[in-house]
Design a protein around this motif. Structure first.
Motif, PDB file in Angstrom:
ATOM      1  N   ILE A 432       0.844  -1.204   0.000  1.00 58.55           N
ATOM      2  CA  ILE A 432       0.000   0.000   0.000  1.00 58.55           C
ATOM      3  C   ILE A 432       0.876   1.250   0.000  1.00 58.55           C
ATOM      4  CG2 ILE A 432      -1.640   1.346   1.376  1.00 58.55           C
ATOM      5  CD1 ILE A 432      -2.859  -1.288   2.309  1.00 58.55           C
ATOM      6  N   PHE A 433       1.947   1.222   0.816  1.00 55.91           N
ATOM      7  CA  PHE A 433       2.858   2.370   0.883  1.00 55.91           C
ATOM      8  C   PHE A 433       3.511   2.635  -0.475  1.00 55.91           C
ATOM      9  CE2 PHE A 433       7.227   3.942   1.710  1.00 55.91           C
ATOM     10  CZ  PHE A 433       6.904   5.181   2.233  1.00 55.91           C
ATOM     11  N   ILE A 434       4.014   1.574  -1.109  1.00 56.97           N
ATOM     12  CA  ILE A 434       4.674   1.733  -2.415  1.00 56.97           C
ATOM     13  C   ILE A 434       3.676   2.203  -3.466  1.00 56.97           C
ATOM     14  CG2 ILE A 434       5.854   0.492  -4.270  1.00 56.97           C
ATOM     15  CD1 ILE A 434       7.026  -1.358  -2.107  1.00 56.97           C
ATOM     16  N   SER A 435       2.482   1.606  -3.466  1.00 56.38           N
ATOM     17  CA  SER A 435       1.460   1.993  -4.443  1.00 56.38           C
ATOM     18  C   SER A 435       1.050   3.445  -4.256  1.00 56.38           C
ATOM     19  CB  SER A 435       0.233   1.083  -4.311  1.00 56.38           C
ATOM     20  OG  SER A 435       0.570  -0.264  -4.560  1.00 56.38           O
ATOM     21  N   CYS A 436       0.929   3.875  -3.007  1.00 53.98           N
ATOM     22  CA  CYS A 436       0.529   5.259  -2.738  1.00 53.98           C
ATOM     23  C   CYS A 436       1.619   6.247  -3.129  1.00 53.98           C
ATOM     24  CB  CYS A 436       0.157   5.425  -1.268  1.00 53.98           C
ATOM     25  SG  CYS A 436      -1.424   4.654  -0.838  1.00 53.98           S
ATOM     26  N   LEU A 437       2.890   5.847  -2.981  1.00 54.25           N
ATOM     27  CA  LEU A 437       3.976   6.717  -3.444  1.00 54.25           C
ATOM     28  C   LEU A 437       3.883   6.928  -4.953  1.00 54.25           C
ATOM     29  CD1 LEU A 437       7.166   5.509  -1.496  1.00 54.25           C
ATOM     30  CD2 LEU A 437       5.937   7.667  -1.228  1.00 54.25           C
ATOM     31  N   GLY A 438       3.673   5.837  -5.674  1.00 53.17           N
ATOM     32  CA  GLY A 438       3.504   5.954  -7.121  1.00 53.17           C
ATOM     33  C   GLY A 438       2.280   6.749  -7.492  1.00 53.17           C
ATOM     34  N   LEU A 439       1.216   6.554  -6.744  1.00 54.96           N
ATOM     35  CA  LEU A 439      -0.025   7.278  -7.005  1.00 54.96           C
ATOM     36  C   LEU A 439       0.161   8.773  -6.781  1.00 54.96           C
ATOM     37  CD1 LEU A 439      -3.076   6.975  -7.591  1.00 54.96           C
ATOM     38  CD2 LEU A 439      -3.419   6.834  -5.133  1.00 54.96           C
ATOM     39  N   LEU A 440       0.868   9.129  -5.708  1.00 57.47           N
ATOM     40  CA  LEU A 440       1.136  10.540  -5.431  1.00 57.47           C
ATOM     41  C   LEU A 440       1.958  11.163  -6.556  1.00 57.47           C
ATOM     42  CD1 LEU A 440       0.826  12.844  -3.405  1.00 57.47           C
ATOM     43  CD2 LEU A 440       2.939  12.062  -2.307  1.00 57.47           C
ATOM     44  N   GLY A 441       2.957  10.416  -7.048  1.00 54.63           N
ATOM     45  CA  GLY A 441       3.760  10.913  -8.163  1.00 54.63           C
ATOM     46  C   GLY A 441       2.921  11.140  -9.408  1.00 54.63           C
TER      47      GLY A 441
END
Length: 546
Positions: A432-441
């Motif tokens: 979830i953390f990695i996916s959210c980082l990509g999503l924020l980008g």
């Protein structure tokens, strides 16, 4: 040598607990998925920021750089980033191994000096990750045409559409993996809770189990120790026997019941105990009477499952009947029928079981002690254990005093599942953390690309809520698509995992609904920081001419 390390049968001969192959493979799969998420993020963010390097690429090509040279340059950059990540991970590995010491064999450590093959593994890992995450962005960036780039037209509309399609596909893949981990975590937790709270057919709380020492065990010593246990004020009941109703220790023999001319041969599991055995564990007597000391060689109790297998639907009808061949040619009478109970974990179905008395020191070497209820905040049980240890030292001075709580023994049946649950929880959090980082980008990229559009909409009267909805619609569609794709996959995987349990919880619809809603809410919160910021921006700044 392989068995000494991986087979639990030989665990006592190893330097520590044997490694669990299932856990190791689980760690490997989780690591692979997390690494894949990282690669997807890198591809997404690199392609999203490609236009920022477009002029650099145009100038390089104009000055004579070939596409192969540019690909090599971009892959080299990815290689350096991956190399730095590996160096950091090697530094963190000793700490991580300590955190996971309960999951893998004891004593495992990262020792590059004495394990040179790890250098080879790390080198191959760097190459694979660099190519997996860096090749497509390198090919994309190196393919820009200098004429279009220097006219501020980094790529054609078809190229932009292809890039957008790729980013969306990779984003969906990220959310598929993240939602799969969420669903799996919830189900495993649900099954563990079901196993630990289910009525197993016996009492499991406030019961202590003590095994007398094998070498010094005699019937007389067992009896003396048992009398001392009964004299302890905090002890309610004591029973001498062998294994508890549910344990990893099992005995079985072939039993033959002759119904007319028909012989019914069944593997019958055995439990040894005295008359207090069923009282300590609150086993329910459905019909007949309890065992007595004189029944050791001629009569026993059976459970309801065995009564049904030999043809008695009504437990009372089985009382008084004889098992014609038991443990050889012995003839045993059924004097009572107890309600079914689980003799092993929920991985196994309820077994046909009998309970009988044995006069041997071997089968009467385990003491089952029911403790009286403890007052709130009291230490009665601690006092009882101290008294038990004192009695132990009087009878077995050369042996260490050891005991276990029965409910803790039951919980240990599901150590593997609890480890799996912990691993999935870690994996879920990281994914979830990695996916959210990509999503924020991607949210930052999308809002930057649509800055002027947002300004025009605000000038024409669009509200902040309308703009946030506009920017979030595509995100919601991607998560819904990921949910549609992952649900049947997760349902199939959950069913396969649950097949290992003879008695299992249901795969409820709310597991999927809650997982999808949770992922959607997390993604919206993550992206809202950027979308709300863009919606609140002053339109005069975005519409000002360069």
């Amino acid at each position: 040598m392989s068995d000494l390390h991986f087979n639990s049968i030989y665990g006592t001969f190893d330097s520590g607990n044997p490694a669990n192959k299932t856990t190791l493979y689980g760690l490997l799969v989780i690591a692979a998925f997390l690494l894949l998420l990282g690669c997807i993020n890198f591809v997404n963010l690199t392609t999203a920021q490609a236009t920022q390097r477009a002029k650099e690429i145009g100038v390089r090509k104009t000055m004579g750089s070939s596409r192969a040279q540019l690909i090599t340059q971009f892959l080299s950059e990815t290689f350096i980033i991956t190399l730095l990540a590996v160096i950091i991970s090697v530094t963190l590995a000793p700490v991580i191994l300590k955190l996971f010491k309960d999951f893998i064999a004891e004593g495992v450590k990262l020792d590059l000096l004495h394990q040179p093959h790890l250098f080879v593994f790390l080198f191959l890992l760097i190459i694979v990750v660099s190519l997996l995450s860096g090749f497509y962005p390198a090919a994309l960036l190196s393919g820009y045409k200098p004429v279009l780039v220097l006219k501020n037209q980094a790529s054609s509309n078809s190229s932009k559409a292809r890039n957008a399609w790729l980013r969306k596909s990779l984003t969906v893949t990220q959310f598929v993996i993240a939602q799969f981990f969420i669903m799996a975590t919830v189900l495993v937790g649900k099954q563990i809770h079901y196993a630990l709270t289910k009525d197993l057919g016996f009492k499991k709380d406030a019961i202590l189990i003590i095994n007398s020492p094998w070498k010094n065990r005699t019937l007389s010593k067992n009896q003396v120790f048992m009398n001392k246990l009964k004299a302890i004020p905090q002890v309610e009941l004591v029973s001498a026997g062998k294994a508890a109703p549910s344990s990893t220790s099992t005995n079985s023999t072939e039993a033959t019941y002759i119904d007319g001319k028909k012989e019914i041969k069944i593997e019958l599991y055995e439990k040894y105990g005295d008359p207090n055995y069923i009282n300590v564990y609150k086993l329910k007597l459905l019909a007949g009477r309890n065992i007595q000391y004189g029944d050791s060689t001629r009569a026993f109790l059976i459970n309801n499952t065995y009564a049904k297998l030999i043809g008695f639907k009504n437990p009372a009808d089985a009382v008084g009947k004889y098992i014609d061949k038991f443990n050889g040619d012995k003839r045993m009478q059924i004097i009572g029928v107890v309600a079914d109970f689980y003799s092993e974990s929920l991985h196994s179905a309820i077994k046909p079981t009998c309970i009988h008395i044995s006069n041997s020191y071997y089968n009467n070497g385990t003491f089952h002690i029911a403790l009286k209820p403890q007052t709130a905040g009291g230490n009665e049980w601690k006092k009882a254990i101290v008294s038990m240890e004192k009695a132990w030292k009087e009878i077995y001075p050369e042996d260490d005093f050891e005991y276990s709580f029965f409910d803790e023994s039951i919980a240990k049946f599901y150590d593997a599942e609890q480890h799996t649950s912990t691993l999935l929880t870690w994996a879920t959090g990281l994914s979830i953390f990695i996916s959210c980082l990509g999503l924020l980008g991607l949210a930052i990229y999308n809002t930057n690309q649509r800055t002027k559009e947002i300004g025009v909409r605000k000038v024409l009267g669009a509200t902040v809520a309308q703009i946030v909805t506009l920017l979030s619609t595509e995100l919601v569609m991607l998560i819904v698509l990921a949910f549609v794709l992952v649900t049947p996959l997760a349902w199939y995987a959950m069913n396969k995992w649950m097949e290992s349990f003879a008695d299992r919880t249901t795969i409820s619809w709310w597991i999927f609904a809650a997982s999808g809603a949770g992922m959607l809410l997390t993604a919206l919160i993550t992206s809202s920081f950027q979308t709300i910021k863009a919606a609140l921006a002053n339109p005069t700044k975005s519409l000002r001419s360069e």
